[in-house]
Design an enzyme around this catalytic site. Sequence first.
Site, mmCIF file in Angstrom:
data_model
loop_
_atom_site.group_PDB
_atom_site.id
_atom_site.type_symbol
_atom_site.label_atom_id
_atom_site.label_comp_id
_atom_site.label_asym_id
_atom_site.label_seq_id
_atom_site.Cartn_x
_atom_site.Cartn_y
_atom_site.Cartn_z
ATOM 1 N N GLU A 42 21.715 64.740 37.709
ATOM 2 C CA GLU A 42 22.420 65.048 36.465
ATOM 3 C C GLU A 42 23.929 65.089 36.652
ATOM 4 O OE1 GLU A 42 20.725 68.634 34.848
ATOM 5 O OE2 GLU A 42 18.694 67.811 34.859
ATOM 6 N N CYS A 43 24.426 64.206 37.474
ATOM 7 C CA CYS A 43 25.844 64.170 37.849
ATOM 8 C C CYS A 43 26.519 62.960 37.198
ATOM 9 C CB CYS A 43 25.931 64.078 39.381
ATOM 10 S SG CYS A 43 27.602 63.965 40.047
#
Length: 170
Positions: A42-43
């Site tokens: 989720e970067c």
Amino acid sequence: MTLGIPRHMNIFEYNFAALTGGPMPLERFRDQPILFVNTASECGFTPHYQQLQQIYQDYNQSGLVVIGMPCNDFGGQEPGDEEQIAEFIRENYQVNFPMTAKYSCIGIDAHPLFKDLAQNHGGDILPRWNFHKYLFNRKGALIEHWPAQTPPDDPAVTHQITRHLQSWSL
């Protein structure tokens, strides 16, 4: 080993669990260069998975192994368990390079690889964010490392890979 004097570290001495279960001793990649990367699902840098997969496809025949290590140390950007991570990278990025189980790379719970990197090279070598890249030669020694902001297909990275390919012949 004398206290206070860093020992020579070798990436092939470290053991991980595989993302899909079971042991993943890096010894199994002995005599192969390794591009080792701490990853997160989720970067903002998560699309680097696509570039890492391409590098793996382009250089694996020459012996290069890309290894991803999911890590939740930065921004809580890897909250899932191993099964969720495996499904995410398979469905979104078709990742088929080796992936370890989820580990920490900083702090008291850091994997021994990262503790030894800091002891041998100083704390500045530790990741400051997800997708920090480390390149090790076929003898297991660190060649170079790049921060998250440097994409895996950056010429600085690919130059180091191709520069050492001849010395990496199996």
